[in-house]
Design a protein around this motif. Structure first.
Motif, short mmCIF file in Angstrom:
data_model
loop_
_atom_site.label_atom_id
_atom_site.label_comp_id
_atom_site.label_asym_id
_atom_site.label_seq_id
_atom_site.Cartn_x
_atom_site.Cartn_y
_atom_site.Cartn_z
N ARG A 106 34.85 40.91 4.00
CA ARG A 106 34.22 42.08 3.37
C ARG A 106 35.07 42.58 2.21
NH1 ARG A 106 38.40 45.57 4.50
NH2 ARG A 106 38.48 46.32 6.62
N ALA A 145 35.85 46.19 0.66
CA ALA A 145 35.72 47.55 1.17
C ALA A 145 36.38 48.56 0.23
CB ALA A 145 36.34 47.64 2.57
N PRO A 146 35.90 48.64 -1.01
CA PRO A 146 36.54 49.56 -1.96
C PRO A 146 36.30 51.03 -1.60
CG PRO A 146 34.52 48.66 -2.90
CD PRO A 146 34.75 47.94 -1.59
N SER A 147 37.29 51.86 -1.93
CA SER A 147 37.12 53.31 -1.84
C SER A 147 36.76 53.79 -3.24
CB SER A 147 38.43 53.98 -1.41
OG SER A 147 38.81 53.50 -0.15
N TYR A 161 39.15 57.49 8.21
CA TYR A 161 39.19 56.08 7.84
C TYR A 161 39.35 55.16 9.06
CZ TYR A 161 41.73 51.81 6.77
OH TYR A 161 42.17 50.52 6.78
N VAL A 190 36.47 52.44 9.74
CA VAL A 190 36.72 51.05 9.37
C VAL A 190 36.53 50.13 10.59
CG1 VAL A 190 39.22 50.92 9.73
CG2 VAL A 190 38.20 49.66 7.87
N ARG A 197 43.14 42.87 2.91
CA ARG A 197 43.34 44.17 2.25
C ARG A 197 44.81 44.34 1.91
NH1 ARG A 197 42.23 47.57 7.84
NH2 ARG A 197 44.14 46.89 8.89
N1 GLU Z 1 39.01 51.25 1.42
C1 GLU Z 1 40.35 50.77 1.53
C2 GLU Z 1 40.94 50.55 0.15
O1 GLU Z 1 40.23 50.54 -0.82
C3 GLU Z 1 40.39 49.48 2.31
C4 GLU Z 1 40.26 49.71 3.74
C5 GLU Z 1 40.35 48.46 4.58
O2 GLU Z 1 40.21 47.36 4.03
O3 GLU Z 1 40.54 48.56 5.77
O4 GLU Z 1 42.15 50.43 0.05
#
Ligand code: GLU
Length: 305
Positions: free
Chosen positions: A7, A9-11, A187, A191, A205
């Motif tokens: 995946r 998973a951008p913030s 989070y 997650v 990540r």
């Molecule tokens: N959303 C997080 C980020 O952009 C990543 C979280 C994850 O991969 O568990 O750094």
């Protein structure tokens, strides 16, 4: 063999920068090189900080780089009911309690700084409140956060890049927040619940999140979810040695895109990752046949274009 499901998973709390692109490229390569699927999840739990325009910008930037994904994106901001159910499932096992501590009270009791850049360990002030004590606090108008009751147990994992890692949950992590007092889900909960619901079995990540892996393994166990494989990739560092962040606006993909083609950016990221000997332009697709985790470097990387 099980299909790899990775995946992105951008913030989306700002414009995508080189550091985000670096993790995204490796997450994409990790899944696609194994013939796997790539899912996209927008981690916009903190709604005020993550307006939808940034999420759309991130999707455009990913596509511009040549990183694609399967299925419709999942937006965390739309999943409150699901997260509430997950907390209920934990609460049913006695693993959740309301915490009424204010920020000030929390600061007052935390002397020791936490290892591995973690949040300080919660001193446990609200862990064993009686029903009457809770009622009295509610009567003062206090709205509680919800905390997970961390078990006295060491959780270990072998990260695909960083090797063995362990944490004693009660001592090093402590009772951590699942839902903030303002109602925002945390989070750690989101997650784990989302990776489980989406069938993600490969998590790639930034290395800064390795410290969160042990409590996430525990949450997975508590929610009856399998453990994914983890690859914590190095961080790109700004000239001052700190992690590259959204503050370095000049390294946003938008800004870089004015003078650079996406292949040039991907070529540079691949070079930094250890995937090619020089920073020559390349597409993500062209990196696939040669990709292997053995080549990926483990140490943080000073990033200067
Ligand atoms: N959303 C997080 C980020 O952009 C990543 C979280 C994850 O991969 O568990 O750094």
């Amino acid at each position: 063999m099980e299909t790899v499901v990775g995946r992105l998973a951008p913030s989306p709390s700002g414009e995508m920068h080189l550091g985000n692109a670096f993790s995204a490229l490796l997450a994409w390569l990790g899944a696609r090189s194994a013939g796997g699927r790539v899912l996209l999840r927008l981690e916009d739990l903190d709604r005020p900080r993550c307006p939808a325009k940034y999420a759309y910008g991130v999707m455009e930037d990913l596509a511009w780089l040549g990183l694609d994904w399967d299925n419709d994106p999942v937006w965390q901001s739309q999943r409150d009911d699901f997260y509430a159910q997950q907390i209920q499932a934990l609460a049913d096992q006695g693993l959740v309690y309301p915490c009424y501590c204010s920020r000030k009270e929390l600061h007052a009791v935390t002397e020791a700084s936490a290892p591995h850049g973690r949040a300080p360990v919660y001193a446990g002030r609200c862990r064993d409140l009686t029903a009457a004590q809770r009622e009295a606090l509610e009567a003062q108008g206090r709205r509680p956060a919800l905390r997970a009751r961390a078990p006295e147990r060491v959780y270990r994992l072998t990260d695909g890049l960083q090797g063995p890692f362990a944490a004693d949950l009660a001592r090093e992590v402590g009772d951590f927040i699942l839902r903030r007092s303002d109602g925002l889900y945390a989070y750690q909960l989101a997650v784990v619940a989302d990776d489980g619901a989406m069938g993600v079995n490969q998590v790639v990540r930034g290395r800064d999140l390795l410290a969160s892996a042990p409590q996430q393994l525990w949450l997975q166990d508590a929610l009856g979810l399998p453990h994914p494989a983890y690859y914590h990739v190095p961080l790109l560092l700004a000239p001052d040695g700190r992690r590259l962040s959204k503050r370095e606006g000049d390294l946003s993909l938008r800004a870089l895109g004015r003078d650079h083609r996406p292949e040039e950016i991907v070529g540079r990221l691949a070079f930094w990752a250890g995937l090619q000997p020089e920073p020559r332009p390349v597409t993500p697709q062209a990196l696939l046949p040669r990709f292997s985790w053995d080549q990926v470097r483990r140490e943080d990387i000073p990033a200067a274009l």
